[in-house]
Design an enzyme around this catalytic site. Structure first.
Site, PDB file in Angstrom:
ATOM      1  N   LEU A 100      -3.900   4.952  -1.307  1.00 29.59           N
ATOM      2  CA  LEU A 100      -2.822   5.653  -1.995  1.00 29.59           C
ATOM      3  C   LEU A 100      -1.609   4.736  -2.044  1.00 29.59           C
ATOM      4  O   LEU A 100      -1.057   4.374  -1.005  1.00 29.59           O
ATOM      5  CB  LEU A 100      -2.449   6.945  -1.260  1.00 29.59           C
ATOM      6  CG  LEU A 100      -3.491   8.067  -1.173  1.00 29.59           C
ATOM      7  CD1 LEU A 100      -4.595   7.759  -0.179  1.00 29.59           C
ATOM      8  CD2 LEU A 100      -2.811   9.381  -0.778  1.00 29.59           C
TER       9      LEU A 100
ATOM     10  N   GLY B  21       2.954   5.052   1.171  1.00 28.45           N
ATOM     11  CA  GLY B  21       1.645   4.442   0.932  1.00 28.45           C
ATOM     12  C   GLY B  21       0.679   4.564   2.100  1.00 28.45           C
ATOM     13  O   GLY B  21       1.070   4.443   3.244  1.00 28.45           O
ATOM     14  N   SER B  22      -0.626   4.778   1.835  1.00 28.18           N
ATOM     15  CA  SER B  22      -1.543   5.101   2.919  1.00 28.18           C
ATOM     16  C   SER B  22      -2.986   5.024   2.450  1.00 28.18           C
ATOM     17  O   SER B  22      -3.288   4.534   1.367  1.00 28.18           O
ATOM     18  CB  SER B  22      -1.232   6.500   3.440  1.00 28.18           C
ATOM     19  OG  SER B  22      -1.222   7.422   2.357  1.00 28.18           O
ATOM     20  N   ARG B  23      -3.893   5.579   3.272  1.00 27.86           N
ATOM     21  CA  ARG B  23      -5.322   5.571   2.968  1.00 27.86           C
ATOM     22  C   ARG B  23      -5.952   6.857   3.490  1.00 27.86           C
ATOM     23  O   ARG B  23      -5.559   7.383   4.540  1.00 27.86           O
ATOM     24  CB  ARG B  23      -5.977   4.356   3.626  1.00 27.86           C
ATOM     25  CG  ARG B  23      -7.497   4.343   3.604  1.00 27.86           C
ATOM     26  CD  ARG B  23      -8.013   3.032   4.137  1.00 27.86           C
ATOM     27  NE  ARG B  23      -9.371   3.154   4.662  1.00 27.86           N
ATOM     28  CZ  ARG B  23     -10.097   2.121   5.092  1.00 27.86           C
ATOM     29  NH1 ARG B  23      -9.586   0.904   5.065  1.00 27.86           N
ATOM     30  NH2 ARG B  23     -11.313   2.311   5.567  1.00 27.86           N
TER      31      ARG B  23
END
Length: 325
Positions: A202, A291-293
């Site tokens: 993301l 922002g990430s996963r």
């Protein structure tokens, strides 16, 4: 039939070093959350001191195991469940007078950041605009970064409605972003010691709401403090701060795992589901701030994927695959 045993999910040796207690829906804390908690404590003090009717009205509607007569009770009305729902057995009968906050098109657990950053940034871009009009055009140069930053913060916490595809055999995306991997990985607490992992990155421009990929029941929720490597880093799945939601698919009772993983910018994981909760396909269960996963893990051989690395996906909308018969 959905299984209920939490013993099916022991601590995995592939997890970060040690899990930490979950005290709120945002276990990693944060300075904005700290401000919200201080305001909440002040609001509860004012209600107890000056608004006895409000206190009595919500005490009469209160359900759950926390004693409202305790002076240090952290829950007076539905507003106090914002961060405490995962660790509290309290609920309230009747409609939520503050339910409109969840219909603004913004993530309810991100409204604190929207308000705080708007209060900080709006005076800056307004002042630059006024000075640009009244003093010198050069003031407009300073207008742009403050205005764009303010708009970005609001846009980041957008929470659009999604039309979830129907079909109990479908597996929809748990997040917006780009698929960065679809592979089998070692996972000792899964059947056969292996799992099929779908990883979604993301970016800061993605919607950061996480959704259930299918109807499921939550069994265990675990939080692991860790590092803040870039969410595309090869080691981030094992070393970064993350939160695991383990559960069982409603269709076939198979164990599944959803992992919210922090990134270099994302440092605040939010999850409001708790053990025993049932989730419908596409239902929101958390978000990651910036922002990430997000990883989805399924038993090997249980599903057929329709997506591949590099494809863009939308949470609760894109079909990642389907269960095998």
């Amino acid at each position: 039939m959905i299984q209920d045993s939490m013993a099916s999910f022991p601590d995995s040796p592939l997890a970060p070093p040690a899990s930490a207690p979950i005290g709120t829906a945002q276990p990693g804390g944060g300075w904005v959350m700290g401000l919200e908690e201080r305001w909440g404590a002040c609001r509860r003090w004012m209600i107890r001191a000056f608004f006895k009717d409000h206190l009595a009205r919500f005490n009469a509607r209160r359900l759950g195991n926390e004693d409202p007569k305790q002076p240090d009770s952290r829950i007076i009305d539905q507003r106090d469940l914002k961060f405490l729902r995962p660790v509290s057995g309290v609920s309230f009968e009747g409609p939520d007078p503050w339910g409109w906050r969840g219909r603004l098109g913004l993530a309810r657990l991100g409204l604190g950041e929207v308000v705080v950053f708007s209060l900080l940034l709006t005076p800056c871009w307004v002042a630059h605009a006024v000075l640009g009009v009244t003093v010198h055009w050069a003031w407009w140069i300073g207008f742009a970064p403050f205005f764009i930053w303010n708009l970005f913060t609001i846009a980041f916490f957008r929470d659009p409605e999604r039309l979830v595809p129907t079909g109990d055999n479908l597996i929809v995306s748990p997040a917006d972003g780009v698929v960065t991997g679809t592979e089998e990985v070692d996972m000792p607490d899964f059947p056969g010691g292996r799992a099929l992992r779908v990883s979604i990155f993301l970016s800061v421009f993605s919607v950061h709401i996480n959704r259930a990929p299918f109807a499921m029941k939550t069994a265990v929720v675990r939080y692991y403090p860790g590092l803040f490597l870039d969410a595309r880093h090869a080691d981030c799945a094992e070393r970064n701060e993350q939160l695991w939601v383990d559960g069982f698919a409603a269709k076939n009772g198979l164990p599944i795992r959803l992992k919210q993983i922090s990134g270099a910018i994302a440092r605040r994981i939010v999850c409001w589901t708790k053990p025993g909760d049932g989730l419908n396909a596409g239902e929101r269960f958390g978000l990651i701030k910036f922002g990430s996963r997000t990883d989805l893990l399924l038993p090997v051989g249980s599903a057929t994927l329709r997506v591949k690395k590099g494809e863009g996906v939308w949470g609760g909308k894109t079909v990642l695959g389907e269960w095998k018969a």
